[in-house]
Write a protein that holds these residues in place. Sequence first.
Motif, PDB file in Angstrom:
ATOM      1  N   ILE A 241       4.465  17.127  28.242  1.00  0.00           N
ATOM      2  CA  ILE A 241       3.272  17.692  27.607  1.00  0.00           C
ATOM      3  C   ILE A 241       2.097  16.729  27.704  1.00  0.00           C
ATOM      4  O   ILE A 241       1.037  17.050  28.259  1.00  0.00           O
ATOM      5  CB  ILE A 241       3.553  18.033  26.132  1.00  0.00           C
ATOM      6  CG1 ILE A 241       4.584  19.160  26.029  1.00  0.00           C
ATOM      7  CG2 ILE A 241       2.259  18.455  25.429  1.00  0.00           C
ATOM      8  CD1 ILE A 241       4.995  19.470  24.602  1.00  0.00           C
ATOM      9  N   LEU A 242       2.269  15.527  27.136  1.00  0.00           N
ATOM     10  CA  LEU A 242       1.158  14.574  27.076  1.00  0.00           C
ATOM     11  C   LEU A 242       0.840  14.000  28.453  1.00  0.00           C
ATOM     12  O   LEU A 242      -0.331  13.831  28.796  1.00  0.00           O
ATOM     13  CB  LEU A 242       1.497  13.455  26.088  1.00  0.00           C
ATOM     14  CG  LEU A 242       1.704  13.906  24.646  1.00  0.00           C
ATOM     15  CD1 LEU A 242       2.045  12.716  23.758  1.00  0.00           C
ATOM     16  CD2 LEU A 242       0.469  14.621  24.115  1.00  0.00           C
ATOM     17  N   GLY A 243       1.880  13.699  29.229  1.00  0.00           N
ATOM     18  CA  GLY A 243       1.631  13.174  30.568  1.00  0.00           C
ATOM     19  C   GLY A 243       0.876  14.166  31.432  1.00  0.00           C
ATOM     20  O   GLY A 243      -0.065  13.796  32.152  1.00  0.00           O
ATOM     21  N   GLY A 244       1.275  15.432  31.360  1.00  0.00           N
ATOM     22  CA  GLY A 244       0.599  16.452  32.151  1.00  0.00           C
ATOM     23  C   GLY A 244      -0.845  16.654  31.744  1.00  0.00           C
ATOM     24  O   GLY A 244      -1.728  16.827  32.587  1.00  0.00           O
ATOM     25  N   ILE A 245      -1.111  16.619  30.416  1.00  0.00           N
ATOM     26  CA  ILE A 245      -2.478  16.805  29.927  1.00  0.00           C
ATOM     27  C   ILE A 245      -3.348  15.605  30.278  1.00  0.00           C
ATOM     28  O   ILE A 245      -4.462  15.746  30.797  1.00  0.00           O
ATOM     29  CB  ILE A 245      -2.479  17.037  28.409  1.00  0.00           C
ATOM     30  CG1 ILE A 245      -1.825  18.392  28.074  1.00  0.00           C
ATOM     31  CG2 ILE A 245      -3.901  17.010  27.862  1.00  0.00           C
ATOM     32  CD1 ILE A 245      -1.646  18.638  26.595  1.00  0.00           C
ATOM     33  N   TYR A 246      -2.852  14.405  30.000  1.00  0.00           N
ATOM     34  CA  TYR A 246      -3.664  13.206  30.205  1.00  0.00           C
ATOM     35  C   TYR A 246      -3.918  12.894  31.673  1.00  0.00           C
ATOM     36  O   TYR A 246      -4.927  12.275  32.017  1.00  0.00           O
ATOM     37  CB  TYR A 246      -3.004  12.000  29.520  1.00  0.00           C
ATOM     38  CG  TYR A 246      -3.037  12.064  28.016  1.00  0.00           C
ATOM     39  CD1 TYR A 246      -4.016  12.796  27.344  1.00  0.00           C
ATOM     40  CD2 TYR A 246      -2.088  11.400  27.244  1.00  0.00           C
ATOM     41  CE1 TYR A 246      -4.051  12.871  25.965  1.00  0.00           C
ATOM     42  CE2 TYR A 246      -2.117  11.457  25.853  1.00  0.00           C
ATOM     43  CZ  TYR A 246      -3.098  12.196  25.214  1.00  0.00           C
ATOM     44  OH  TYR A 246      -3.132  12.257  23.853  1.00  0.00           O
ATOM     45  N   THR A 247      -3.002  13.294  32.555  1.00  0.00           N
ATOM     46  CA  THR A 247      -3.210  13.054  33.982  1.00  0.00           C
ATOM     47  C   THR A 247      -3.988  14.177  34.654  1.00  0.00           C
ATOM     48  O   THR A 247      -4.334  14.068  35.827  1.00  0.00           O
ATOM     49  CB  THR A 247      -1.861  12.886  34.705  1.00  0.00           C
ATOM     50  OG1 THR A 247      -1.065  14.076  34.516  1.00  0.00           O
ATOM     51  CG2 THR A 247      -1.109  11.672  34.176  1.00  0.00           C
ATOM     52  N   GLY A 248      -4.240  15.241  33.913  1.00  0.00           N
ATOM     53  CA  GLY A 248      -5.002  16.356  34.461  1.00  0.00           C
ATOM     54  C   GLY A 248      -4.175  17.353  35.238  1.00  0.00           C
ATOM     55  O   GLY A 248      -4.726  18.287  35.839  1.00  0.00           O
ATOM     56  N   VAL A 249      -2.856  17.186  35.232  1.00  0.00           N
ATOM     57  CA  VAL A 249      -1.991  18.133  35.948  1.00  0.00           C
ATOM     58  C   VAL A 249      -1.985  19.489  35.244  1.00  0.00           C
ATOM     59  O   VAL A 249      -1.994  20.536  35.893  1.00  0.00           O
ATOM     60  CB  VAL A 249      -0.555  17.577  36.043  1.00  0.00           C
ATOM     61  CG1 VAL A 249       0.372  18.603  36.695  1.00  0.00           C
ATOM     62  CG2 VAL A 249      -0.537  16.273  36.821  1.00  0.00           C
ATOM     63  N   PHE A 250      -1.971  19.467  33.908  1.00  0.00           N
ATOM     64  CA  PHE A 250      -1.955  20.697  33.127  1.00  0.00           C
ATOM     65  C   PHE A 250      -3.194  20.780  32.249  1.00  0.00           C
ATOM     66  O   PHE A 250      -3.729  19.749  31.816  1.00  0.00           O
ATOM     67  CB  PHE A 250      -0.746  20.756  32.181  1.00  0.00           C
ATOM     68  CG  PHE A 250       0.591  20.621  32.833  1.00  0.00           C
ATOM     69  CD1 PHE A 250       0.890  21.306  33.990  1.00  0.00           C
ATOM     70  CD2 PHE A 250       1.557  19.800  32.288  1.00  0.00           C
ATOM     71  CE1 PHE A 250       2.127  21.184  34.593  1.00  0.00           C
ATOM     72  CE2 PHE A 250       2.799  19.663  32.868  1.00  0.00           C
ATOM     73  CZ  PHE A 250       3.091  20.350  34.027  1.00  0.00           C
ATOM     74  N   THR A 251      -3.627  21.978  31.978  1.00  0.00           N
ATOM     75  CA  THR A 251      -4.504  22.213  30.839  1.00  0.00           C
ATOM     76  C   THR A 251      -3.610  22.286  29.599  1.00  0.00           C
ATOM     77  O   THR A 251      -2.381  22.453  29.724  1.00  0.00           O
ATOM     78  CB  THR A 251      -5.273  23.533  30.986  1.00  0.00           C
ATOM     79  OG1 THR A 251      -4.326  24.623  30.935  1.00  0.00           O
ATOM     80  CG2 THR A 251      -6.035  23.589  32.287  1.00  0.00           C
ATOM     81  N   PRO A 252      -4.152  22.166  28.386  1.00  0.00           N
ATOM     82  CA  PRO A 252      -3.313  22.286  27.199  1.00  0.00           C
ATOM     83  C   PRO A 252      -2.532  23.599  27.150  1.00  0.00           C
ATOM     84  O   PRO A 252      -1.375  23.627  26.731  1.00  0.00           O
ATOM     85  CB  PRO A 252      -4.323  22.201  26.053  1.00  0.00           C
ATOM     86  CG  PRO A 252      -5.416  21.342  26.595  1.00  0.00           C
ATOM     87  CD  PRO A 252      -5.513  21.730  28.053  1.00  0.00           C
ATOM     88  N   THR A 253      -3.153  24.695  27.587  1.00  0.00           N
ATOM     89  CA  THR A 253      -2.457  25.980  27.580  1.00  0.00           C
ATOM     90  C   THR A 253      -1.294  25.977  28.557  1.00  0.00           C
ATOM     91  O   THR A 253      -0.190  26.445  28.243  1.00  0.00           O
ATOM     92  CB  THR A 253      -3.429  27.121  27.939  1.00  0.00           C
ATOM     93  OG1 THR A 253      -4.533  27.091  27.035  1.00  0.00           O
ATOM     94  CG2 THR A 253      -2.740  28.469  27.861  1.00  0.00           C
ATOM     95  N   GLU A 254      -1.521  25.435  29.743  1.00  0.00           N
ATOM     96  CA  GLU A 254      -0.441  25.354  30.730  1.00  0.00           C
ATOM     97  C   GLU A 254       0.660  24.411  30.252  1.00  0.00           C
ATOM     98  O   GLU A 254       1.853  24.680  30.443  1.00  0.00           O
ATOM     99  CB  GLU A 254      -1.010  24.873  32.066  1.00  0.00           C
ATOM    100  CG  GLU A 254      -1.934  25.876  32.729  1.00  0.00           C
ATOM    101  CD  GLU A 254      -2.733  25.283  33.872  1.00  0.00           C
ATOM    102  OE1 GLU A 254      -3.280  26.065  34.677  1.00  0.00           O
ATOM    103  OE2 GLU A 254      -2.824  24.042  33.963  1.00  0.00           O
ATOM    104  N   ALA A 255       0.268  23.306  29.601  1.00  0.00           N
ATOM    105  CA  ALA A 255       1.266  22.365  29.079  1.00  0.00           C
ATOM    106  C   ALA A 255       2.119  23.020  28.014  1.00  0.00           C
ATOM    107  O   ALA A 255       3.331  22.790  27.941  1.00  0.00           O
ATOM    108  CB  ALA A 255       0.568  21.127  28.505  1.00  0.00           C
ATOM    109  N   ALA A 256       1.498  23.861  27.178  1.00  0.00           N
ATOM    110  CA  ALA A 256       2.256  24.564  26.144  1.00  0.00           C
ATOM    111  C   ALA A 256       3.266  25.518  26.764  1.00  0.00           C
ATOM    112  O   ALA A 256       4.411  25.622  26.305  1.00  0.00           O
ATOM    113  CB  ALA A 256       1.297  25.327  25.224  1.00  0.00           C
ATOM    114  N   ALA A 257       2.855  26.220  27.812  1.00  0.00           N
ATOM    115  CA  ALA A 257       3.766  27.142  28.487  1.00  0.00           C
ATOM    116  C   ALA A 257       4.926  26.397  29.135  1.00  0.00           C
ATOM    117  O   ALA A 257       6.088  26.813  29.035  1.00  0.00           O
ATOM    118  CB  ALA A 257       3.000  27.951  29.533  1.00  0.00           C
ATOM    119  N   VAL A 258       4.618  25.284  29.790  1.00  0.00           N
ATOM    120  CA  VAL A 258       5.666  24.476  30.420  1.00  0.00           C
ATOM    121  C   VAL A 258       6.624  23.934  29.366  1.00  0.00           C
ATOM    122  O   VAL A 258       7.848  23.899  29.566  1.00  0.00           O
ATOM    123  CB  VAL A 258       5.046  23.317  31.224  1.00  0.00           C
ATOM    124  CG1 VAL A 258       6.117  22.344  31.704  1.00  0.00           C
ATOM    125  CG2 VAL A 258       4.273  23.862  32.423  1.00  0.00           C
ATOM    126  N   ALA A 259       6.084  23.514  28.215  1.00  0.00           N
ATOM    127  CA  ALA A 259       6.920  22.962  27.145  1.00  0.00           C
ATOM    128  C   ALA A 259       7.917  23.995  26.636  1.00  0.00           C
ATOM    129  O   ALA A 259       9.088  23.678  26.384  1.00  0.00           O
ATOM    130  CB  ALA A 259       6.042  22.473  25.996  1.00  0.00           C
TER     131      ALA A 259
END
Length: 435
Positions: A241-259
Amino acid sequence: MLNYYVQQTSIELGWEFYGPVIAMLVLIALAVPVWVSLGLGSIALLFITEVLPLSLFGESLFDGIDAFALIAVPLFILTGDVLVRTGLSNKLLDVAEASVGGARAGFGSATVLGCGFFACISGSDAAGAAAVGRMTIDRLVQQGYPKPYACALVAAGACTGILIPPSIAYIIIGLVLGISASTLFLAAAVPGIMVMMAIMMTNVVMNRIHGYENARQGFSIKRWFSVIVDARYALLVPVIILGGIYTGVFTPTEAAAVAVVVTIIIGLFQGTLKISDFPKMLESSAKVNGVILPIIALSLPLAQTLAALEVPQAFVQTMTSFTDSRTVLILIMIGILIVAGCFMETTPNILILSPILLPLAREIGMADVQFCIMMVTALGVGFITPPLGLNLFVVSGITGTSVLKIAARSGPYVISMLTVVLLLAFIPELSLWAL
């Protein structure tokens, strides 16, 4: 006629309209027992923010609002519920205990750190209070803590749920003020850790004064590595979640879905989650969403109406005519937020007060991001202050301890959190360090 307007709106909005609709319909279909609350909240939100303005005025009054970002709210809530049902939350607590359990007030500190770990995944403080409280309060009492104090410790630690990214509160305030949730998540990392450390240090001081913990297990590097290996899948979730958001790989919405997907896969792979668990799990998450989304649906038009009536501008003029002292104005804003947090939940406070207070913050030279961090942190204090004190009621409900007794033991934690709020208000670098 309504169908015509919906079709026209859908054509103009594209995926930003279809995305939330499709995702919400899926959740509603999977959570039939509570489809009314979730469905009405979601439909009302989308209709009021997108369809109604276009149909009545020919243009959206909410062009600055990214409705697609709201999908992160139900997804993070669902992630937290999956985390509990798969037992991954227990693994995170084991890591916390192995990390700090050998220190003074070790299990109390581990409880707060466990709340911080849970906050890195769920974004909800009430969920953290319930989940961590069920696992730790009885053990805290066995360690020597009075039950009301143990409840207060968990309630305070769970405040990190809206302060440590990913946080639902930052998603909402970013939505209202037009600030990227990813930016707020990055800026909130240090302040969130500061609050967690302040609560842990307060517990250490209280333990030194009263001598609550009567046993302490020394730190073992061998045990720590063993626990880390055992909890590797649980630790993988916040890293993604945090790695994806902070590195720009995910938006918060995409990170939530992946989580959500990752936690479900881990649960099914380990055999701790069954298909038969899904209805209850989705129902539980949908009930929480059924409370949050209608509030957003009704509060957004109110916030826009206040802006149209120039209420924020009038408020700024009133305050600056009263005093031109930056320090006094900051203290007035903090006072308003603390009082509001005592009587109203975070979401409506953000939706109503942020558009009013932001112009005042700008007037005195406070950056938008700093204001958002200060506001959410100040409102977080309200979770352990009566008469609302949501976390107090949550831990009271799972333990049967009087809310007043818990609130009486929460005083030191209120003071420590207020100290962090003041630091964030007067030291911009704490919020703007990464921008």
